[in-house]
Design a protein around this motif. Sequence first.
Motif: not given
Length: 314
Positions: A109-121
Amino acid sequence: MHFYWIKMTREQYILATQPNSLPRTEHPQFYPVGIYGWRKRCLYFFVLLLLVTMIVNLAMTIWILKVMNFTVDGMGNLRVTKKGIRLEGISEFLLPLYVKEIHSRKDSPLVLQSDRNVTVNARNHMGQLTGQLTVGADAVEAQCKRFEVRASDSGKVLFSADEDEIVIGADRLKVTGTEGAVFGHSVETPHIRAEPSQDLKLESPTRSLVMEAPRGVQVNAAAGDLKATCRKELHLQSTEGEIFLDADTIRLGNLPVGSFSSSSSSFSSSSSPSSSAPRQTIYELCACPNGKLYLSPAGAGSTCQSSSNICLWS
């Protein structure tokens, strides 16, 4: 004529030109040439310091190469391949990442992790923001002109939303909440059906419930009863047609009963026939001009009168 060259050294020339009164030295004096004393010690100290610095620098370089795991293919978890850059394990980016494509390894799997939020622009060629997807702790927000959810196999649009409408392309919309589905405005649909062995209930607690269709509204209960209940009046209206009731038995309960007197030809309203009169078992269904229904004791002729008390007081 013959010429003879006499070669003389510089010392011999100097001694020859000096007067005889000066004494000649038997032993020549030598003057030392070089760096001696504190200058020599400082030079050796700087050379030694430079040598130590080079050794420490070389040792630190070797240590950094070993710790960062530098290889021919890359360093650490970073590997440079023909298809691009491959990161193994957990990677942390402190600044924005600009890439063309991100995908995981096979069966991973592909996991994108952040302490606040994950934003994709998503931006256009001028750098303007055209789409944004933000996954936060409280909500998932998508800002775009059109949002679509497609099936993985067929590519069918399951859900789409834009400024004008929201389209649900699934074969069935299922609402599992106990309160059902609440609509603030009109709902347009060709078919409303409940789950098997479940009741279908259309309810408006504080307002009216209106069902309209240009070619008619069909309400069908194939294996159960059909019940319509209201607090006040129930209106069945047909402007250009008729109201057709087709059933083996049609029951109209709680209808008022009017009593008929042959002498005065008047009616009186009562909930049941008079106890002194003989028991009446056959009644006639009468309708007032305003549409109200009531019962009248059946006789040889019609006993319905438009001037009955039930019609006057209704």
